[in-house]
Write a protein that holds these residues in place. Structure first.
Motif: not given
Ligand SMILES: [Zn+2]
Ligand SMILES: [Zn+2]
Length: 285
Positions: A5-9, A37-39, A61-63, A245-249
């Motif tokens: 439930l937590h991934c960034h692109s 993604d952040h904000d 989103a991650e605020l 995971s807070d995946y960031h690639g």
């Protein structure tokens, strides 16, 4: 069921495009992936278009928030991305240059420096306004001899008398705004002390009382003791517990699905949300 439930692109600071992210999530054997993604929500459309069958997308989103001078992150899920109040707040967090420069002008006026917004705007011209323009205004007025002299604790340096920090959302306001947009809130990595000061448990209790839905417990920045303590806190406060995971690639070492969320908790998040629904994959493009 494997739920991350937590991934960034690349819509924020990840290295996978939204399309690559969902393809990689499918290849990693995930059943549910959240794009947080952040904000920003600008990765949604591309992720939905590329969503492989068998994978469900949770939009989020991650605020960026701050409470009592402590920065913290709030995950928001399944809110209406068009809802105006939350949309305006995300935009303000991404670009607060004008209100921030105006606030610094107001501080300077309180300190007796007769800077005006019109003067600062004229100096900035076509450029996006920032502290150097405010500093130049102080030089024009003879308050300081050079721009460098404005970047001291006396005036505009970080923490200086007229400095205004970058805007981050009050987390109580974030909870209110996300609820108003039909979404669900989860405090991200609440005890990630490597990142700086963390929010005390008393404040987490206040956030819970204000409507916080859950806390992220299983996260790479929490050791086993910390997870145990947070699980106990969540039980005491009636909060949902998530893992992700807070995946960031390739930006960070964690892999998709390294930590996951219990399907029952996921089910509860989807039941509470009214702003958007999880999107089942149809094969992608
Ligand atoms: Zn974070
Ligand atoms: Zn994150």
């Amino acid at each position: 069921m494997r739920i991350d439930l937590h991934c960034h692109s690349t819509a924020s600071d990840g290295t996978d495009t939204p399309a690559e992210l969902v393809r990689n999530a499918g290849a990693a054997g995930l059943d549910v992936v959240a794009l947080t993604d952040h904000d920003t929500t600008r990765g949604y459309a591309e992720a939905v278009a590329a969503l492989p069958s068998g994978l469900t997308l949770v939009t989020g989103a991650e605020l960026s928030c701050r409470v009592d001078g402590i920065s913290m992150h709030m995950l928001a899920y399944l809110f209406d991305p068009e809802e105006p109040a939350l949309l305006a707040e995300r935009e303000l967090v991404r670009d607060d240059r004008v209100p921030r420069a105006r606030a610094m002008v107001a501080r300077l006026n309180e300190l007796g420096a007769p800077v005006t917004w019109e003067q600062v705007a004229r100096i900035a011209g076509e450029g996006s306004v920032g502290r150097p323009h405010v500093a130049t205004a102080l030089v024009e007025l003879g308050v300081v001899p050079t721009v460098n002299d404005a970047f001291t604790g006396h005036w505009l340096a970080d923490g200086g008398r007229a400095h205004v920090a970058k805007h981050e959302t009050d987390p109580f306001e974030a909870i209110r705004l996300v609820k108003g947009a039909g979404g669900v809130t989860v405090f991200a990595h609440p005890a990630a002390s490597k990142r700086g000061r963390t929010v005390p448990e008393s404040v987490i209790a206040e956030l819970a009382a204000a409507g916080l839905d859950g806390i992220e417990v299983d996260h790479m920045d929490h050791d086993a003791d910390t997870r145990g303590r947070l699980r106990g806190l969540a039980a005491d406060l009636g909060l949902l517990v998530t893992g992700s995971s807070d995946y960031h690639g390739s930006r960070k070492t964690c892999v998709l699905g390294e930590y996951t969320t219990d399907p029952e908790v996921y089910g509860e998040i989807t039941r509470r949300a009214t702003g958007a629904f999880p999107v089942p994959g149809t094969g992608g493009v």
